[in-house]
Design a protein around this motif. Structure first.
Motif, PDB file in Angstrom:
ATOM      1  N   ASP A  80       0.859  -1.198   0.000  1.00 16.73           N
ATOM      2  CA  ASP A  80       0.000   0.000   0.000  1.00 16.73           C
ATOM      3  C   ASP A  80       0.890   1.241   0.000  1.00 16.73           C
ATOM      4  OD1 ASP A  80      -1.903  -1.927   0.406  1.00 16.73           O
ATOM      5  OD2 ASP A  80      -2.528  -1.231   2.393  1.00 16.73           O
ATOM      6  N   ARG A 123      -9.056  -0.142  -8.064  1.00 15.04           N
ATOM      7  CA  ARG A 123      -8.837  -0.215  -6.601  1.00 15.04           C
ATOM      8  C   ARG A 123      -7.359  -0.391  -6.283  1.00 15.04           C
ATOM      9  NH1 ARG A 123     -12.715  -1.122  -2.929  1.00 15.04           N
ATOM     10  NH2 ARG A 123     -14.843  -1.157  -3.696  1.00 15.04           N
ATOM     11  N   VAL A 176      -5.598   2.915  -6.541  1.00 18.65           N
ATOM     12  CA  VAL A 176      -5.842   3.749  -5.348  1.00 18.65           C
ATOM     13  C   VAL A 176      -5.049   3.198  -4.157  1.00 18.65           C
ATOM     14  CG1 VAL A 176      -7.609   4.552  -3.740  1.00 18.65           C
ATOM     15  CG2 VAL A 176      -8.099   4.444  -6.202  1.00 18.65           C
ATOM     16  N   ARG A 177      -5.012   1.891  -4.028  1.00 20.70           N
ATOM     17  CA  ARG A 177      -4.301   1.264  -2.891  1.00 20.70           C
ATOM     18  C   ARG A 177      -2.810   1.593  -2.916  1.00 20.70           C
ATOM     19  NH1 ARG A 177      -1.214  -2.944  -2.073  1.00 20.70           N
ATOM     20  NH2 ARG A 177      -1.359  -3.807  -4.185  1.00 20.70           N
ATOM     21  N   LEU A 189      -1.310   4.103  -4.364  1.00 20.30           N
ATOM     22  CA  LEU A 189      -1.002   5.550  -4.321  1.00 20.30           C
ATOM     23  C   LEU A 189      -0.751   5.975  -2.881  1.00 20.30           C
ATOM     24  CD1 LEU A 189      -3.452   7.847  -6.344  1.00 20.30           C
ATOM     25  CD2 LEU A 189      -0.966   7.741  -6.542  1.00 20.30           C
ATOM     26  N   ALA A 192      -3.167  10.157  -9.528  1.00 24.95           N
ATOM     27  CA  ALA A 192      -3.290   9.212 -10.652  1.00 24.95           C
ATOM     28  C   ALA A 192      -3.705   9.991 -11.894  1.00 24.95           C
ATOM     29  CB  ALA A 192      -4.324   8.143 -10.325  1.00 24.95           C
ATOM     30  N   PHE A 220     -13.108   6.232  -8.802  1.00 23.03           N
ATOM     31  CA  PHE A 220     -12.155   6.976  -7.960  1.00 23.03           C
ATOM     32  C   PHE A 220     -12.905   7.835  -6.936  1.00 23.03           C
ATOM     33  CE2 PHE A 220      -8.823   6.780 -11.560  1.00 23.03           C
ATOM     34  CZ  PHE A 220      -8.190   5.694 -10.971  1.00 23.03           C
ATOM     35  N   LEU A 227     -14.106   5.888  -4.132  1.00 21.03           N
ATOM     36  CA  LEU A 227     -13.005   5.465  -3.258  1.00 21.03           C
ATOM     37  C   LEU A 227     -12.401   6.655  -2.503  1.00 21.03           C
ATOM     38  CD1 LEU A 227     -11.453   2.887  -5.745  1.00 21.03           C
ATOM     39  CD2 LEU A 227     -12.439   2.337  -3.515  1.00 21.03           C
ATOM     40  N   LEU A 261     -11.339   9.767  -3.710  1.00 27.05           N
ATOM     41  CA  LEU A 261     -10.358  10.653  -4.336  1.00 27.05           C
ATOM     42  C   LEU A 261     -11.047  11.899  -4.884  1.00 27.05           C
ATOM     43  CD1 LEU A 261      -8.865   7.897  -4.137  1.00 27.05           C
ATOM     44  CD2 LEU A 261      -7.633   8.541  -6.196  1.00 27.05           C
ATOM     45  N   ALA A 311      -6.903  12.084 -10.600  1.00 33.47           N
ATOM     46  CA  ALA A 311      -7.497  11.705  -9.299  1.00 33.47           C
ATOM     47  C   ALA A 311      -6.455  11.898  -8.197  1.00 33.47           C
ATOM     48  CB  ALA A 311      -7.958  10.251  -9.364  1.00 33.47           C
ATOM     49  N   LYS A 313      -5.406  11.550  -4.197  1.00 26.67           N
ATOM     50  CA  LYS A 313      -5.754  10.835  -2.955  1.00 26.67           C
ATOM     51  C   LYS A 313      -5.554  11.810  -1.781  1.00 26.67           C
ATOM     52  CE  LYS A 313      -4.791   6.340  -0.857  1.00 26.67           C
ATOM     53  NZ  LYS A 313      -4.007   5.104  -1.001  1.00 26.67           N
TER      54      LYS A 313
END
Ligand SMILES: C[S@@+](CC[C@H](N)C(=O)[O-])C[C@H]1O[C@@H](n2cnc3c(N)ncnc32)[C@H](O)[C@@H]1O
Length: 245
Positions: A162, A188, A191-192, A194, A200, A215, A218, A220, A241, A243
């Motif tokens: 992660d 996913r 995102v995990r 990042l 992204a 995104f 999740l 973002l 995107a 985070k």
């Protein structure tokens, strides 16, 4: 003796699609030129053969736009995508579906103190002459081998811990995952891996609304930008995107 290749070759995206556009266009063109002016297809159904110039022009025009993207547009689009991040120079970057290393090498040049990792499954349907060897050769010619690594894995099965990457980039890759559930797994994973505060930049010609929605769900912050309508074919959209920290 064959001359050594001294310039990177970033290949032809979806080569069969480009070939088929030109082939079909030429077939329509030949029919339009050589068929008699009126062809009787059935009792009361006649074809006016000069009307076949329209599909011929449309298909050959699309083939030429595709060629423009391969020869010029993809380099402009790479620069456009990479300009959407303010580079510090020490980022860890992931290129999802790096192909022959277009974005990977571009990112590696912007991070003298960072590292760029490219993952791919090396499909020759999606990219002509696609292989880790071809990409390694391009990275050598670009002078970035010391800060770029290739890994042969699909986007939906990332092995990274992660919060590994500051920036994840991807161009024309995720639509090649045909079922939505697997695409969602890949999104996913992006995102995990990042880092909080990471960005992204995901570019594609379709399904970008789906990526943006996934995104947002999740957590973002998402915006989108369009690539050039002239030099990207099919026209590309970039999902940006971020985070939250
Ligand atoms: C059209 S090429 C684009 C390559 C590169 N991003 C570029 O812009 O030049 C799409 C790439 O995605 C790769 N690809 C397709 N499905 C993938 C998957 N599930 N995971 C990782 N890469 C994938 C293909 O092998 C191919 O290299």
């Amino acid at each position: 003796m064959a001359k050594p290749i001294t310039r990177p070759d970033y290949g032809i995206d979806a080569p069969a699609v480009m070939r088929n556009l030109f082939l079909a266009g030429v077939v329509f063109l030949l029919l339009a030129i050589f068929l008699p002016r009126t062809v009787h297809l059935a009792p009361n159904v006649a074809l006016n053969s000069p009307s076949l110039f329209w599909p011929a022009g449309f298909l050959i025009g699309e083939g030429l736009l595709f060629l423009l993207y391969v020869k010029v547009g993809k380099f402009r689009h790479r620069d456009f995508m990479l300009s959407l991040h303010n580079w510090r120079g020490d980022e860890q970057v992931l290129d999802v579906g790096c192909g022959r290393g277009l974005l990977l090498a571009g990112a590696a040049k912007r991070i003298p103190d960072g590292h760029a990792t490219g993952i791919d499954v090396w499909s020759n349907v999606d990219m002509g002459g696609n292989s880790p060897e071809a990409t390694t050769h391009n990275l050598q010619l670009e002078g970035v081998t010391s800060r770029a690594t290739l890994i042969s894995i699909p986007a939906q099965q990332m092995p990274f811990p992660d919060a590994t990457f500051d920036v994840v980039v991807s161009n024309l890759c995720l639509h090649n995952i045909y079922d939505r559930a697997t695409r969602t797994v890949a999104l996913r994973q992006i995102v995990r891996v990042l880092k909080p505060g990471g960005t992204a930049l995901i570019s594609d010609y379709k399904r970008t609304g789906e990526y943006a929605e996934a995104f947002r769900l999740l957590g973002l912050e998402v915006t989108t930008k369009h690539g050039s309508l002239v030099t990207t074919f099919p026209p590309l959209t970039v999902v940006i995107a971020r985070k939250p920290r």
